[in-house]
Design an enzyme around this catalytic site. Structure first.
Site, PDB file in Angstrom:
ATOM      1  N   LYS A 120     -10.052  -4.820  18.794  1.00  0.00           N
ATOM      2  CA  LYS A 120      -8.613  -5.097  18.887  1.00  0.00           C
ATOM      3  C   LYS A 120      -8.170  -5.297  20.329  1.00  0.00           C
ATOM      4  CE  LYS A 120      -7.524  -3.817  14.473  1.00  0.00           C
ATOM      5  NZ  LYS A 120      -6.720  -4.526  13.484  1.00  0.00           N
TER       6      LYS A 120
ATOM      7  N   ALA B  10       1.977   0.958  11.641  1.00  0.00           N
ATOM      8  CA  ALA B  10       2.174   0.343  10.316  1.00  0.00           C
ATOM      9  C   ALA B  10       0.845   0.120   9.609  1.00  0.00           C
ATOM     10  CB  ALA B  10       2.916  -0.982  10.473  1.00  0.00           C
TER      11      ALA B  10
ATOM     12  N   ASN C  16       0.843  -1.203   0.000  1.00  0.00           N
ATOM     13  CA  ASN C  16       0.000   0.000   0.000  1.00  0.00           C
ATOM     14  C   ASN C  16       0.874   1.247   0.000  1.00  0.00           C
ATOM     15  OD1 ASN C  16       0.606   0.742   2.828  1.00  0.00           O
ATOM     16  ND2 ASN C  16      -0.429  -1.199   3.248  1.00  0.00           N
TER      17      ASN C  16
ATOM     18  N   LYS D  21     -13.192  -0.509  16.442  1.00  0.00           N
ATOM     19  CA  LYS D  21     -11.827  -1.058  16.404  1.00  0.00           C
ATOM     20  C   LYS D  21     -11.225  -1.132  17.804  1.00  0.00           C
ATOM     21  CE  LYS D  21     -10.265  -0.280  12.413  1.00  0.00           C
ATOM     22  NZ  LYS D  21      -9.724   0.417  11.264  1.00  0.00           N
TER      23      LYS D  21
ATOM     24  N   ASP E 191      -3.979  -6.343   5.043  1.00  0.00           N
ATOM     25  CA  ASP E 191      -4.972  -7.178   5.718  1.00  0.00           C
ATOM     26  C   ASP E 191      -4.995  -8.602   5.177  1.00  0.00           C
ATOM     27  OD1 ASP E 191      -5.833  -5.211   7.441  1.00  0.00           O
ATOM     28  OD2 ASP E 191      -7.143  -4.319   5.918  1.00  0.00           O
TER      29      ASP E 191
ATOM     30  N   PHE F   4      -3.556   2.517  15.221  1.00  0.00           N
ATOM     31  CA  PHE F   4      -3.974   3.574  14.303  1.00  0.00           C
ATOM     32  C   PHE F   4      -5.136   3.045  13.481  1.00  0.00           C
ATOM     33  CE2 PHE F   4      -1.477   7.498  13.883  1.00  0.00           C
ATOM     34  CZ  PHE F   4      -0.633   7.318  14.966  1.00  0.00           C
TER      35      PHE F   4
HETATM   36  O1  C5P Z   1      -7.905  -3.440  11.156  1.00  0.00           O
HETATM   37  P1  C5P Z   1      -7.147  -2.240  10.702  1.00  0.00           P
HETATM   38  O2  C5P Z   1      -6.140  -2.561   9.648  1.00  0.00           O
HETATM   39  O3  C5P Z   1      -8.009  -1.107  10.299  1.00  0.00           O
HETATM   40  O4  C5P Z   1      -6.380  -1.785  12.010  1.00  0.00           O
HETATM   41  C1  C5P Z   1      -5.439  -0.773  12.002  1.00  0.00           C
HETATM   42  C2  C5P Z   1      -4.511  -0.920  13.181  1.00  0.00           C
HETATM   43  O5  C5P Z   1      -4.168  -2.285  13.378  1.00  0.00           O
HETATM   44  C3  C5P Z   1      -3.193  -0.227  12.966  1.00  0.00           C
HETATM   45  O6  C5P Z   1      -2.709   0.152  14.223  1.00  0.00           O
HETATM   46  C4  C5P Z   1      -2.329  -1.290  12.347  1.00  0.00           C
HETATM   47  O7  C5P Z   1      -0.948  -1.054  12.566  1.00  0.00           O
HETATM   48  C5  C5P Z   1      -2.813  -2.519  13.074  1.00  0.00           C
HETATM   49  N1  C5P Z   1      -2.787  -3.749  12.279  1.00  0.00           N
HETATM   50  C6  C5P Z   1      -1.947  -4.780  12.611  1.00  0.00           C
HETATM   51  N2  C5P Z   1      -1.963  -5.946  11.915  1.00  0.00           N
HETATM   52  C7  C5P Z   1      -2.801  -6.118  10.865  1.00  0.00           C
HETATM   53  C8  C5P Z   1      -3.668  -5.072  10.527  1.00  0.00           C
HETATM   54  C9  C5P Z   1      -3.634  -3.912  11.236  1.00  0.00           C
HETATM   55  O8  C5P Z   1      -1.168  -4.615  13.562  1.00  0.00           O
HETATM   56  N3  C5P Z   1      -2.815  -7.233  10.193  1.00  0.00           N
END
Ligand code: C5P
Length: 402
Positions: free
Chosen positions: A341, A275, A211, A337, A279, A323
């Site tokens: 999370k 980061a 990305n 989120k 996904d 983030f």
């Molecule tokens: O689920 P989403 O990608 O929107 O979540 C964003 C947050 O989760 C960010 O802090 C990103 O660094 C973290 N993230 C992660 N591992 C992933 C996806 C997102 O640590 N696979």
């Protein structure tokens, strides 16, 4: 002045009438056993002499009169490496303008440009010059480089006019510097881990999905944590940026590698997940380069969620911050989120806007807290470095409460 005692200060004196006050500043600093080296600009030397500075500081005064000796010492590098901190007092509108643009046409501005140290700027100028919009913009610009501004004070000026523009009082400057070293020393006990940049998920040995994340916001947060005294680890996906050499730095490609490095760096007090992790990853990574003469169908599977796993880890840091980059329903999605999370804060930004977020120097964020009564807190559009400082300020407050 316990924390300022015995520090090495590189003082830059530029050409303003307040330069005479710098002599007092030197006396006060030597009283608390600071070691002082001074750079006197050409303008500064119209107001104070090398001899008076050398007598008071009992040390060498550097100027633009280059000698073979100076050149061989590589002054513009060695001076800033020697110092614990660079103080520019007085700082004229001219030197501020030059620093804001990266103009390095004398020793003082070259040292600043080549510096890896905290820089404190004490502006001193006529009120109209201080209020001129060019100066205001230059001040904003140097703030974005993390230079700290002390003053100016309000009052009567040497020219007889009244307003903002007087160099801050010596005691005030000393207090600011002491507070800086104090908070740095208090924060030494904290360890921080930051993830930044994009990840790459490989399709075959030469192709990948990724990305547009530049890593800027995460690198700025790591820099701000490090400058505030934290032992800082930065784990970054591919990025063109270079971190400070004193930050523990790990370069990774995939989300899996980023997760492994994060786990290896636990326990820590605060983990900030900046980061833009992909996904999804490719289900069957091809060992050989895919040929173009065949139809291509790619199967994806969910990637490892680093933030979620760390939030549930037995070794969970005291403060876990995620983030959230959204293009719609910023608030609703961010609050969800926070729940899903299991982290402590979510810092949300709207990546649908072109002037902030991805690959921009600017950001505007809303912070959502798990345990606070406020619904969210907004840091309005500003440089990513300033957003980083604002976040780190809040992190320090929180860690001192836990
Ligand atoms: O689920 P989403 O990608 O929107 O979540 C964003 C947050 O989760 C960010 O802090 C990103 O660094 C973290 N993230 C992660 N591992 C992933 C996806 C997102 O640590 N696979």
């Amino acid at each position: 002045m316990k924390f300022l005692e015995k520090k090495k200060i590189l003082l830059i004196i530029s050409g303003g009438i307040a330069a005479y006050k710098s002599l007092d500043l030197i006396r006060s600093l030597t009283k608390i056993q600071c070691e002082i080296k001074t750079i006197l600009t050409k303008g500064g030397s119209e107001f104070v002499t090398q001899l008076s500075i050398a007598s008071l500081s009992k040390n060498k005064v550097y100027s633009d009169i280059y000698s073979v000796e100076n050149e061989s010492e590589m002054d513009h590098i060695s001076l800033s490496r020697w110092a614990d901190l660079i103080l520019i007092a007085p700082a004229t509108a001219n030197i501020i303008a030059k620093m804001s643009q990266g103009i390095s046409d004398d020793l003082a501005t070259t040292v600043v440009q080549a510096s890896n140290k905290n820089i404190f700027v004490c502006p001193a100028m006529n009120v109209r010059m201080w209020e001129h919009s060019s100066n205001k913009q230059n001040i904003e610009k140097i703030k974005s480089y993390n230079y700290k501004i002390i003053g100016p004070f309000n009052g009567e000026m040497a020219c007889g006019e009244y307003g903002d523009g007087r160099m801050a009082d010596i005691n005030y400057i000393l207090n600011e510097l002491d507070n800086f070293f104090k908070s740095k020393s208090n924060n030494k006990k904290f360890k921080a881990v930051v993830t930044a940049g994009p990840t790459r998920e490989y399709i075959d040995p030469v192709r990948y999905i990724s990305n547009r994340s530049s890593g800027k916001q995460g690198y700025e947060i790591a820099k701000s944590l490090f400058n505030s005294g934290f032992e800082t680890t930065l784990i970054s996906g591919p990025s063109k940026l270079t971190p400070d050499p004193n930050i523990n730095f790990f370069k990774v490609n995939t989300a899996e590698e980023m997760y492994q490095k994060t786990i290896e760096n636990l326990p820590c007090d605060v983990a900030i997940f900046c980061a833009a992790v992909c996904d999804f990853k490719i289900k069957n990574l091809r060992e050989d380069k895919i040929k173009k003469n065949k139809d291509l169908n790619l199967d994806f599977e969910k990637n490892i969620d680093i933030l979620k796993l760390i939030s549930k880890n037995n070794n969970k840091p005291k403060l876990v911050i995620g983030f959230s980059a959204e293009t719609s329903n910023l608030h609703l999605n961010s609050k969800e989120k926070l729940q899903n999370k299991g982290c402590d804060w979510i810092i949300a930004n709207d990546v649908s806007k072109n002037d902030i977020g991805f690959d921009s120097d600017f950001n505007e964020v809303s912070i959502f807290y798990k345990d606070k009564n406020v619904e969210n807190e907004i840091i309005s559009k500003t440089y990513k470095s300033v957003v980083a400082d604002e976040i780190v300020k809040r992190v320090i407050n929180q860690l001192n409460l836990i």
